[in-house]
Design a protein around this motif. Structure first.
Motif, PDB file in Angstrom:
ATOM      1  N   LEU A 169       0.676  -1.143   0.063  1.00 55.02           N
ATOM      2  CA  LEU A 169       0.052  -0.155  -0.018  1.00 55.02           C
ATOM      3  C   LEU A 169       0.749   1.389  -0.079  1.00 55.02           C
ATOM      4  CD1 LEU A 169      -2.921  -0.955   2.450  1.00 55.02           C
ATOM      5  CD2 LEU A 169      -3.095  -0.485  -0.034  1.00 55.02           C
ATOM      6  N   GLY A 170       2.062   1.117   0.153  1.00 58.45           N
ATOM      7  CA  GLY A 170       3.084   2.054   0.175  1.00 58.45           C
ATOM      8  C   GLY A 170       2.765   2.951   1.571  1.00 58.45           C
ATOM      9  N   LEU A 171       2.618   2.350   2.525  1.00 57.12           N
ATOM     10  CA  LEU A 171       2.633   2.907   3.937  1.00 57.12           C
ATOM     11  C   LEU A 171       3.870   2.728   4.609  1.00 57.12           C
ATOM     12  CD1 LEU A 171      -1.098   1.756   4.681  1.00 57.12           C
ATOM     13  CD2 LEU A 171      -0.183   3.944   3.681  1.00 57.12           C
ATOM     14  N   ARG A 172       4.076   3.574   5.759  1.00 62.16           N
ATOM     15  CA  ARG A 172       5.258   3.344   6.650  1.00 62.16           C
ATOM     16  C   ARG A 172       4.905   2.345   7.849  1.00 62.16           C
ATOM     17  NH1 ARG A 172       9.046   7.919   9.472  1.00 62.16           N
ATOM     18  NH2 ARG A 172      10.057   6.614  10.939  1.00 62.16           N
ATOM     19  N   HIS A 173       5.659   1.499   7.879  1.00 60.74           N
ATOM     20  CA  HIS A 173       5.174   0.559   9.075  1.00 60.74           C
ATOM     21  C   HIS A 173       6.184   0.757  10.067  1.00 60.74           C
ATOM     22  CE1 HIS A 173       6.468  -3.903  10.574  1.00 60.74           C
ATOM     23  NE2 HIS A 173       5.386  -3.268  11.167  1.00 60.74           N
ATOM     24  N   ILE A 174       5.452   0.970  11.496  1.00 58.09           N
ATOM     25  CA  ILE A 174       6.409   1.225  12.716  1.00 58.09           C
ATOM     26  C   ILE A 174       6.259   0.085  13.620  1.00 58.09           C
ATOM     27  CG2 ILE A 174       6.587   2.954  14.378  1.00 58.09           C
ATOM     28  CD1 ILE A 174       6.017   5.209  12.765  1.00 58.09           C
ATOM     29  N   GLU A 175       7.202  -0.683  13.904  1.00 56.28           N
ATOM     30  CA  GLU A 175       6.928  -1.555  14.901  1.00 56.28           C
ATOM     31  C   GLU A 175       7.316  -0.681  16.168  1.00 56.28           C
ATOM     32  OE1 GLU A 175       9.673  -5.011  13.447  1.00 56.28           O
ATOM     33  OE2 GLU A 175       8.682  -5.807  15.457  1.00 56.28           O
ATOM     34  N   VAL A 176       6.394  -0.692  16.939  1.00 54.28           N
ATOM     35  CA  VAL A 176       6.482   0.583  18.212  1.00 54.28           C
ATOM     36  C   VAL A 176       7.657   0.291  19.125  1.00 54.28           C
ATOM     37  CG1 VAL A 176       5.404   1.792  20.006  1.00 54.28           C
ATOM     38  CG2 VAL A 176       4.063   1.165  17.617  1.00 54.28           C
ATOM     39  N   GLY A 177       7.786  -1.067  19.303  1.00 58.84           N
ATOM     40  CA  GLY A 177       8.936  -1.337  20.227  1.00 58.84           C
ATOM     41  C   GLY A 177      10.296  -0.903  19.625  1.00 58.84           C
ATOM     42  N   VAL A 178      10.466  -1.305  18.533  1.00 58.67           N
ATOM     43  CA  VAL A 178      11.779  -1.193  17.814  1.00 58.67           C
ATOM     44  C   VAL A 178      11.896   0.397  17.811  1.00 58.67           C
ATOM     45  CG1 VAL A 178      13.031  -1.396  15.681  1.00 58.67           C
ATOM     46  CG2 VAL A 178      11.509  -3.246  16.449  1.00 58.67           C
ATOM     47  N   PHE A 179      10.963   1.152  17.143  1.00 60.15           N
ATOM     48  CA  PHE A 179      10.919   2.411  17.276  1.00 60.15           C
ATOM     49  C   PHE A 179      11.300   3.098  18.472  1.00 60.15           C
ATOM     50  CE2 PHE A 179       8.829   6.804  17.622  1.00 60.15           C
ATOM     51  CZ  PHE A 179       8.918   7.268  16.302  1.00 60.15           C
ATOM     52  N   ALA A 180      10.820   2.573  19.620  1.00 61.10           N
ATOM     53  CA  ALA A 180      11.218   3.315  20.846  1.00 61.10           C
ATOM     54  C   ALA A 180      12.584   2.980  21.259  1.00 61.10           C
ATOM     55  CB  ALA A 180      10.470   2.741  22.215  1.00 61.10           C
ATOM     56  N   ARG A 181      12.980   1.705  21.078  1.00 64.08           N
ATOM     57  CA  ARG A 181      14.338   1.172  21.230  1.00 64.08           C
ATOM     58  C   ARG A 181      15.550   2.162  20.354  1.00 64.08           C
ATOM     59  NH1 ARG A 181      14.826  -4.385  19.619  1.00 64.08           N
ATOM     60  NH2 ARG A 181      15.607  -3.554  17.786  1.00 64.08           N
ATOM     61  N   GLU A 182      15.137   2.243  19.213  1.00 66.91           N
ATOM     62  CA  GLU A 182      16.183   3.303  18.325  1.00 66.91           C
ATOM     63  C   GLU A 182      16.087   4.745  18.834  1.00 66.91           C
ATOM     64  OE1 GLU A 182      14.996   0.893  14.105  1.00 66.91           O
ATOM     65  OE2 GLU A 182      14.135   2.960  14.539  1.00 66.91           O
ATOM     66  N   ARG A 183      15.196   4.918  19.530  1.00 69.39           N
ATOM     67  CA  ARG A 183      15.207   6.473  19.945  1.00 69.39           C
ATOM     68  C   ARG A 183      15.565   6.404  21.567  1.00 69.39           C
ATOM     69  NH1 ARG A 183      12.540   5.744  15.720  1.00 69.39           N
ATOM     70  NH2 ARG A 183      12.460   7.373  14.232  1.00 69.39           N
ATOM     71  N   ASN A 184      16.058   5.310  21.801  1.00 67.97           N
ATOM     72  CA  ASN A 184      16.334   5.208  23.284  1.00 67.97           C
ATOM     73  C   ASN A 184      15.170   5.525  24.326  1.00 67.97           C
ATOM     74  OD1 ASN A 184      19.150   4.396  23.591  1.00 67.97           O
ATOM     75  ND2 ASN A 184      19.800   6.575  22.454  1.00 67.97           N
ATOM     76  N   LEU A 185      13.871   5.023  24.138  1.00 67.77           N
ATOM     77  CA  LEU A 185      13.018   5.475  24.860  1.00 67.77           C
ATOM     78  C   LEU A 185      12.508   4.143  25.606  1.00 67.77           C
ATOM     79  CD1 LEU A 185      11.004   7.926  22.393  1.00 67.77           C
ATOM     80  CD2 LEU A 185      12.422   8.536  24.427  1.00 67.77           C
ATOM     81  N   LEU A 186      13.218   3.064  25.898  1.00 68.22           N
ATOM     82  CA  LEU A 186      12.713   2.254  26.491  1.00 68.22           C
ATOM     83  C   LEU A 186      13.218   2.364  27.984  1.00 68.22           C
ATOM     84  CD1 LEU A 186      14.265  -1.015  24.427  1.00 68.22           C
ATOM     85  CD2 LEU A 186      12.104   0.033  24.556  1.00 68.22           C
TER      86      LEU A 186
ATOM     87  N   ALA B  51      10.906  -8.405  28.812  1.00 74.99           N
ATOM     88  CA  ALA B  51      10.640  -7.402  28.066  1.00 74.99           C
ATOM     89  C   ALA B  51      10.953  -6.065  28.811  1.00 74.99           C
ATOM     90  CB  ALA B  51       9.078  -7.565  27.691  1.00 74.99           C
ATOM     91  N   PHE B  52      11.039  -4.853  27.750  1.00 71.09           N
ATOM     92  CA  PHE B  52      11.167  -3.706  28.398  1.00 71.09           C
ATOM     93  C   PHE B  52       9.840  -2.957  28.511  1.00 71.09           C
ATOM     94  CE2 PHE B  52      15.535  -4.967  27.278  1.00 71.09           C
ATOM     95  CZ  PHE B  52      16.410  -4.215  28.378  1.00 71.09           C
ATOM     96  N   TYR B  53       9.671  -1.825  29.469  1.00 75.63           N
ATOM     97  CA  TYR B  53       8.745  -1.128  29.467  1.00 75.63           C
ATOM     98  C   TYR B  53       9.262   0.059  28.465  1.00 75.63           C
ATOM     99  CZ  TYR B  53       6.658  -3.394  33.177  1.00 75.63           C
ATOM    100  OH  TYR B  53       6.213  -4.538  34.182  1.00 75.63           O
ATOM    101  N   MET B  54       8.163   0.844  28.216  1.00 76.47           N
ATOM    102  CA  MET B  54       8.645   1.888  27.165  1.00 76.47           C
ATOM    103  C   MET B  54       8.384   3.259  28.064  1.00 76.47           C
ATOM    104  SD  MET B  54       7.315   1.279  23.329  1.00 76.47           S
ATOM    105  CE  MET B  54       5.943   0.494  23.754  1.00 76.47           C
ATOM    106  N   HIS B  55       8.919   4.313  27.643  1.00 73.71           N
ATOM    107  CA  HIS B  55       8.660   5.622  28.122  1.00 73.71           C
ATOM    108  C   HIS B  55       7.563   6.154  27.299  1.00 73.71           C
ATOM    109  CE1 HIS B  55      11.784   6.153  31.311  1.00 73.71           C
ATOM    110  NE2 HIS B  55      12.409   5.809  30.223  1.00 73.71           N
ATOM    111  N   GLU B  56       6.179   5.953  27.506  1.00 74.78           N
ATOM    112  CA  GLU B  56       4.946   5.876  26.653  1.00 74.78           C
ATOM    113  C   GLU B  56       4.787   7.490  26.020  1.00 74.78           C
ATOM    114  OE1 GLU B  56       1.748   3.833  28.063  1.00 74.78           O
ATOM    115  OE2 GLU B  56       2.500   1.877  27.664  1.00 74.78           O
ATOM    116  N   ASP B  57       4.969   8.225  27.048  1.00 73.73           N
ATOM    117  CA  ASP B  57       4.679   9.819  26.757  1.00 73.73           C
ATOM    118  C   ASP B  57       5.555  10.289  25.719  1.00 73.73           C
ATOM    119  OD1 ASP B  57       2.431   9.913  28.432  1.00 73.73           O
ATOM    120  OD2 ASP B  57       3.504  10.785  30.124  1.00 73.73           O
ATOM    121  N   ALA B  58       7.014   9.829  25.723  1.00 76.13           N
ATOM    122  CA  ALA B  58       8.117  10.062  24.890  1.00 76.13           C
ATOM    123  C   ALA B  58       7.889   9.648  23.574  1.00 76.13           C
ATOM    124  CB  ALA B  58       9.360   9.840  25.489  1.00 76.13           C
TER     125      ALA B  58
END
Ligand code: ADP
Ligand code: MN
Length: 179
Positions: free
Chosen positions: A34-51, A60-67
Motif C-alpha cells: 500500500l506504500g505505507l510506513r510500518h512502525i514496529e512501536v517497540g523497535v521505534f522506542a528502542r532506536e530512540r532510546n525510549l525504553l 521485556a522492556f517497558y517504554m517511556h510511553e509519553d516520550a
C-alpha cells in the motif's frame, strides 16, 4: 460554529493482537503493497532510546510511553502510518482511522511462541490472553467510534486473503478521506 475536528492529513492504521499472531509479518507486507510506513512501536522506542525498566518476568522492556507519543506525533499528523504493537490503548484516538486485530488459533500460536523460545510463563500468559480476547477487547474499548476488524491469521492462505481485504478497505477509506 463547531470547530473542525482534528484529523491527520492521511489516515493511519493500528495493527494489534497477542504476541505471535503475525502482526509484524502482516504489517510488513501490507505496508509494502500500500506504500505505507510500518512502525514496529517497540523497535521505534528502542532506536530512540525510549525504553525504560526491564521486566524480568516478561523478559521485556517497558517504554517511556509519553516520550514515544511525542516522537510519533509529527509522523501521525502526516499519516499513512501502520502502528504495529500488542497494545493500542495509549494512542490518542484521533490519530487512528482503522483498527485491525489479528487472531490465531491456540495451535498456531503455541507453535509460534514456542519457536520463539518463550518461557513457559510467558507462553501461558499469551495463550491465555489470546483465548480471553484481551487485546481485541482493549481495541474495542479504546476506539469506540471505529469498527475493529478481527482477522483470523493461522496460515499463509489466510494472511494473503486478509491482506487483500484490508487493501480494499484501506483504499475505500482513503477515497472517503479525500472528499
Ligand atoms: P507478531 O508480530 O504478532 O509477534 P510475527 O509477525 O513476528 O508476529 O509472527 C510470528 C511467527 O509466526 C513468525 O515466525 C512468522 O513467520 C509466523 N507467521 C506470521 N503470520 C503467519 C501466518 N499467517 N501463517 C503462518 N505463520 C505465520
Ligand atoms: Mn511483532
Amino acid at each position: 460554529s463547531e470547530p473542525q475536528e482534528w484529523r491527520p492529513i492521511r489516515p493511519n492504521m493500528v495493527i494489534t493482537g497477542t504476541p505471535g499472531v503475525g502482526k509484524t509479518s502482516f504489517s510488513t507486507e501490507l505496508a509494502r503493497e500500500l506504500g505505507l510506513r510500518h512502525i514496529e512501536v517497540g523497535v521505534f522506542a528502542r532506536e530512540r532510546n525510549l525504553l525504560a525498566d526491564h521486566d524480568p518476568l516478561r523478559n521485556a522492556f517497558y517504554m517511556h510511553e509519553d516520550a514515544v507519543l511525542d516522537e510519533l506525533e509529527p509522523l501521525m499528523t502526516d499519516g499513512g502510518i501502520i502502528l504495529d504493537h500488542h497494545s493500542c490503548d495509549w494512542y490518542p484516538e484521533r490519530w487512528i482511522q482503522m483498527v485491525i486485530c489479528l487472531r490465531a488459533s491456540t495451535e498456531a500460536l503455541y507453535d509460534r511462541l514456542e519457536q520463539r523460545g518463550y518461557s513457559s510463563h510467558k507462553l501461558n500468559e499469551n495463550m491465555e490472553a489470546e483465548i480471553m480476547q484481551v487485546v481485541f477487547e482493549e481495541a474495542v474499548n479504546s476506539y469506540p467510534n471505529i469498527p475493529v476488524l478481527q482477522l483470523q491469521n493461522d496460515n499463509e492462505e489466510q494472511k494473503r486473503r486478509n491482506i487483500n481485504e484490508v487493501k480494499r478497505l484501506w483504499r475505500s477509506l482513503v477515497r472517503r478521506f479525500e472528499n
